[in-house]
Design a protein around this motif. Structure first.
Motif, PDB file in Angstrom:
ATOM      1  N   ASP A  71      43.989  53.801  33.943  1.00  0.00           N
ATOM      2  CA  ASP A  71      43.319  53.438  32.694  1.00  0.00           C
ATOM      3  C   ASP A  71      43.243  51.924  32.541  1.00  0.00           C
ATOM      4  O   ASP A  71      42.231  51.373  32.069  1.00  0.00           O
ATOM      5  CB  ASP A  71      44.066  54.036  31.498  1.00  0.00           C
ATOM      6  N   ARG A  72      44.295  51.245  32.934  1.00  0.00           N
ATOM      7  CA  ARG A  72      44.310  49.793  32.790  1.00  0.00           C
ATOM      8  C   ARG A  72      43.344  49.138  33.779  1.00  0.00           C
ATOM      9  O   ARG A  72      42.687  48.142  33.446  1.00  0.00           O
ATOM     10  CB  ARG A  72      45.728  49.265  32.999  1.00  0.00           C
ATOM     11  N   LEU A  73      43.243  49.703  34.959  1.00  0.00           N
ATOM     12  CA  LEU A  73      42.288  49.162  35.930  1.00  0.00           C
ATOM     13  C   LEU A  73      40.853  49.411  35.465  1.00  0.00           C
ATOM     14  O   LEU A  73      39.985  48.541  35.602  1.00  0.00           O
ATOM     15  CB  LEU A  73      42.528  49.788  37.307  1.00  0.00           C
ATOM     16  N   ARG A  74      40.598  50.590  34.914  1.00  0.00           N
ATOM     17  CA  ARG A  74      39.253  50.867  34.385  1.00  0.00           C
ATOM     18  C   ARG A  74      38.913  49.931  33.230  1.00  0.00           C
ATOM     19  O   ARG A  74      37.793  49.420  33.130  1.00  0.00           O
ATOM     20  CB  ARG A  74      39.161  52.324  33.912  1.00  0.00           C
ATOM     21  N   GLY A  75      39.893  49.710  32.358  1.00  0.00           N
ATOM     22  CA  GLY A  75      39.657  48.800  31.243  1.00  0.00           C
ATOM     23  C   GLY A  75      39.376  47.391  31.718  1.00  0.00           C
ATOM     24  O   GLY A  75      38.481  46.703  31.200  1.00  0.00           O
ATOM     25  N   ALA A  76      40.138  46.953  32.725  1.00  0.00           N
ATOM     26  CA  ALA A  76      39.914  45.621  33.278  1.00  0.00           C
ATOM     27  C   ALA A  76      38.538  45.526  33.926  1.00  0.00           C
ATOM     28  O   ALA A  76      37.849  44.509  33.799  1.00  0.00           O
ATOM     29  CB  ALA A  76      41.003  45.292  34.296  1.00  0.00           C
ATOM     30  N   GLU A  77      38.124  46.601  34.591  1.00  0.00           N
ATOM     31  CA  GLU A  77      36.805  46.596  35.229  1.00  0.00           C
ATOM     32  C   GLU A  77      35.701  46.430  34.196  1.00  0.00           C
ATOM     33  O   GLU A  77      34.753  45.652  34.391  1.00  0.00           O
ATOM     34  CB  GLU A  77      36.605  47.891  36.017  1.00  0.00           C
ATOM     35  N   GLU A  78      35.821  47.137  33.086  1.00  0.00           N
ATOM     36  CA  GLU A  78      34.810  47.018  32.027  1.00  0.00           C
ATOM     37  C   GLU A  78      34.783  45.605  31.457  1.00  0.00           C
ATOM     38  O   GLU A  78      33.704  45.036  31.226  1.00  0.00           O
ATOM     39  CB  GLU A  78      35.112  48.034  30.920  1.00  0.00           C
ATOM     40  N   ARG A  79      35.955  45.022  31.240  1.00  0.00           N
ATOM     41  CA  ARG A  79      36.007  43.670  30.687  1.00  0.00           C
ATOM     42  C   ARG A  79      35.404  42.666  31.659  1.00  0.00           C
ATOM     43  O   ARG A  79      34.623  41.791  31.261  1.00  0.00           O
ATOM     44  CB  ARG A  79      37.456  43.266  30.375  1.00  0.00           C
ATOM     45  N   LEU A  80      35.766  42.773  32.915  1.00  0.00           N
ATOM     46  CA  LEU A  80      35.267  41.820  33.909  1.00  0.00           C
ATOM     47  C   LEU A  80      33.753  41.902  34.047  1.00  0.00           C
ATOM     48  O   LEU A  80      33.066  40.879  34.137  1.00  0.00           O
ATOM     49  CB  LEU A  80      35.938  42.071  35.259  1.00  0.00           C
ATOM     50  N   GLN A  81      33.236  43.126  34.076  1.00  0.00           N
ATOM     51  CA  GLN A  81      31.781  43.291  34.179  1.00  0.00           C
ATOM     52  C   GLN A  81      31.078  42.716  32.959  1.00  0.00           C
ATOM     53  O   GLN A  81      30.041  42.055  33.083  1.00  0.00           O
ATOM     54  CB  GLN A  81      31.445  44.763  34.350  1.00  0.00           C
ATOM     55  N   SER A  82      31.643  42.971  31.779  1.00  0.00           N
ATOM     56  CA  SER A  82      31.034  42.472  30.553  1.00  0.00           C
ATOM     57  C   SER A  82      31.039  40.950  30.505  1.00  0.00           C
ATOM     58  O   SER A  82      30.020  40.319  30.188  1.00  0.00           O
ATOM     59  CB  SER A  82      31.781  43.042  29.342  1.00  0.00           C
ATOM     60  N   LYS A  83      32.180  40.361  30.833  1.00  0.00           N
ATOM     61  CA  LYS A  83      32.294  38.903  30.786  1.00  0.00           C
ATOM     62  C   LYS A  83      31.412  38.247  31.842  1.00  0.00           C
ATOM     63  O   LYS A  83      30.799  37.206  31.592  1.00  0.00           O
ATOM     64  CB  LYS A  83      33.746  38.493  30.983  1.00  0.00           C
ATOM     65  N   ALA A  84      31.344  38.868  33.030  1.00  0.00           N
ATOM     66  CA  ALA A  84      30.486  38.315  34.082  1.00  0.00           C
ATOM     67  C   ALA A  84      29.021  38.373  33.662  1.00  0.00           C
ATOM     68  O   ALA A  84      28.246  37.447  33.929  1.00  0.00           O
ATOM     69  CB  ALA A  84      30.703  39.076  35.388  1.00  0.00           C
ATOM     70  N   GLY A  85      28.631  39.474  32.986  1.00  0.00           N
ATOM     71  CA  GLY A  85      27.252  39.594  32.514  1.00  0.00           C
ATOM     72  C   GLY A  85      26.912  38.545  31.476  1.00  0.00           C
ATOM     73  O   GLY A  85      25.837  37.942  31.514  1.00  0.00           O
ATOM     74  N   LYS A  86      27.816  38.302  30.546  1.00  0.00           N
ATOM     75  CA  LYS A  86      27.579  37.280  29.523  1.00  0.00           C
ATOM     76  C   LYS A  86      27.523  35.897  30.155  1.00  0.00           C
ATOM     77  O   LYS A  86      26.723  35.046  29.743  1.00  0.00           O
ATOM     78  CB  LYS A  86      28.697  37.321  28.481  1.00  0.00           C
ATOM     79  N   LEU A  87      28.359  35.683  31.153  1.00  0.00           N
ATOM     80  CA  LEU A  87      28.369  34.394  31.836  1.00  0.00           C
ATOM     81  C   LEU A  87      27.052  34.156  32.553  1.00  0.00           C
ATOM     82  O   LEU A  87      26.477  33.072  32.498  1.00  0.00           O
ATOM     83  CB  LEU A  87      29.521  34.357  32.851  1.00  0.00           C
ATOM     84  N   GLY A  88      26.526  35.197  33.187  1.00  0.00           N
ATOM     85  CA  GLY A  88      25.264  35.057  33.892  1.00  0.00           C
ATOM     86  C   GLY A  88      24.122  34.742  32.958  1.00  0.00           C
ATOM     87  O   GLY A  88      23.211  33.990  33.286  1.00  0.00           O
ATOM     88  N   GLY A  89      24.180  35.304  31.736  1.00  0.00           N
ATOM     89  CA  GLY A  89      23.115  35.034  30.775  1.00  0.00           C
ATOM     90  C   GLY A  89      23.191  33.639  30.204  1.00  0.00           C
ATOM     91  O   GLY A  89      22.192  33.062  29.808  1.00  0.00           O
ATOM     92  N   ALA A  90      24.426  33.073  30.201  1.00  0.00           N
ATOM     93  CA  ALA A  90      24.579  31.754  29.583  1.00  0.00           C
ATOM     94  C   ALA A  90      24.276  30.622  30.542  1.00  0.00           C
ATOM     95  O   ALA A  90      23.950  29.527  30.141  1.00  0.00           O
ATOM     96  CB  ALA A  90      26.015  31.600  29.064  1.00  0.00           C
ATOM     97  N   ALA A  91      24.379  30.923  31.861  1.00  0.00           N
ATOM     98  CA  ALA A  91      24.237  29.850  32.845  1.00  0.00           C
ATOM     99  C   ALA A  91      22.887  29.147  32.794  1.00  0.00           C
ATOM    100  O   ALA A  91      22.815  27.925  32.805  1.00  0.00           O
ATOM    101  CB  ALA A  91      24.501  30.398  34.241  1.00  0.00           C
ATOM    102  N   PRO A  92      21.722  29.881  32.725  1.00  0.00           N
ATOM    103  CA  PRO A  92      20.441  29.182  32.695  1.00  0.00           C
ATOM    104  C   PRO A  92      20.303  28.269  31.494  1.00  0.00           C
ATOM    105  O   PRO A  92      19.711  27.208  31.572  1.00  0.00           O
ATOM    106  CB  PRO A  92      19.419  30.326  32.655  1.00  0.00           C
ATOM    107  N   ASP A  93      20.878  28.691  30.328  1.00  0.00           N
ATOM    108  CA  ASP A  93      20.760  27.856  29.137  1.00  0.00           C
ATOM    109  C   ASP A  93      21.457  26.526  29.352  1.00  0.00           C
ATOM    110  O   ASP A  93      20.989  25.486  28.912  1.00  0.00           O
ATOM    111  CB  ASP A  93      21.386  28.577  27.935  1.00  0.00           C
ATOM    112  N   ALA A  94      22.620  26.571  30.053  1.00  0.00           N
ATOM    113  CA  ALA A  94      23.351  25.333  30.300  1.00  0.00           C
ATOM    114  C   ALA A  94      22.513  24.399  31.159  1.00  0.00           C
ATOM    115  O   ALA A  94      22.443  23.196  30.933  1.00  0.00           O
ATOM    116  CB  ALA A  94      24.682  25.648  30.992  1.00  0.00           C
ATOM    117  N   GLY A  95      21.841  24.969  32.168  1.00  0.00           N
ATOM    118  CA  GLY A  95      21.021  24.132  33.035  1.00  0.00           C
ATOM    119  C   GLY A  95      19.842  23.542  32.282  1.00  0.00           C
ATOM    120  O   GLY A  95      19.467  22.394  32.459  1.00  0.00           O
TER     121      GLY A  95
END
Length: 265
Positions: A185-209
């Motif tokens: 359960d903890r690994l699944r929860g971590a997977e969801e968090r990592l995917q979510s944070k990585a997705g938000k990071l990818g969306g923010a990167a072009p704005d920074a550029g």
């Protein structure tokens, strides 16, 4: 005369031979005693490391880890695991990640899932710090910090996806990787968090550029701007230090996962 000397010399040779035989027969006993002492010390020091970590005692956890590392031929994964816990308490997640990786390399199947959980949490904290730096730093450095965060999120996901199926099963077994204590359960929860944070990071990167490009045509700052930049950087540095302390507390309490770190004792 020669015969008398030869006869007298025999008892001396017999004594030496008996001493050698005694030493040879004592060697296995000494090895058995050393092994028994090591086995007992692993249990004691493992419990001491867990208790010290539970009360936030970095020095006690590090001391127990050092003891476990002496003649480390029994349950080799426990010494680097305890050392990783000690580094977590000191806020050194880079060092903790390295120790948890070393622990995973030697961990038996029954403890592998627990080690993976802590390794993933350490990587997640490093990724979060890099993502925070991407938001806080100037646009010229933001892209690199964002790239570091993305790489770290991918590293964490790779650790989760490399977990054996047993980590996601509650079946208890000493011979197979298992998630009897909720590791799956903890690994699944971590997977969801990592995917979510990585997705938000990818969306923010072009704005920074884009922001960086928009700033380039701006006129040179006033002379006082250099002093303002220093003050701003000082404030950002203080904020990063506060973030580091908060991330350490989040790791120990694991507020977004619902429970603390695992310990294979």
């Amino acid at each position: 005369m020669n015969r008398e000397k030869s006869t007298a010399a025999v008892p001396g040779r017999d004594k030496k031979r008996r001493r050698r035989l005694l030493l040879l027969s004592a060697a296995p006993v000494l090895v058995a005693v050393a092994l028994a002492v090591k086995l007992l010390s692993v249990g004691y020091l493992g419990s001491e490391a867990a208790a010290s970590f539970g009360r936030g005692d970095q020095a006690g956890t590090a001391s127990a880890a050092s003891g476990l590392d002496i003649a480390n031929f029994v349950e080799r994964h426990k010494a680097p695991f305890a050392a990783g816990d000690a580094l977590v308490l000191s806020g050194d997640f880079t060092g903790a990640r390295a120790r948890f990786e070393a622990s995973l390399a030697d961990a038996p199947p029954a403890d592998e899932c627990k080690v993976r959980v802590n390794l993933v949490l350490s990587i997640e904290r490093l990724a979060n710090a890099a993502a925070a730096a991407a938001d806080a730093t100037a646009a010229t450095n933001s892209a690199q910090s964002a790239a570091d965060a993305a790489r770290l999120y991918d590293d964490g996901l790779a650790v989760i996806r490399a977990a054996p199926p047993g980590c996601f099963s509650p079946d208890e077994s000493k011979d197979n990787a298992n998630g009897a204590e909720g590791e799956g359960d903890r690994l699944r929860g971590a997977e969801e968090r990592l995917q979510s944070k990585a997705g938000k990071l990818g969306g923010a990167a072009p704005d920074a550029g884009t922001g960086d490009a928009d700033k380039q045509p701006q006129p040179d700052p006033e002379p006082q701007q250099s002093q303002l930049d220093k003050l701003e950087e000082s404030a950002k540095s203080a904020q990063r230090e506060r973030n580091g302390g908060r991330q350490r507390d989040e790791y120990l309490g694991n507020t977004d996962a619902g429970s603390g770190t695992d310990r294979p004792w």
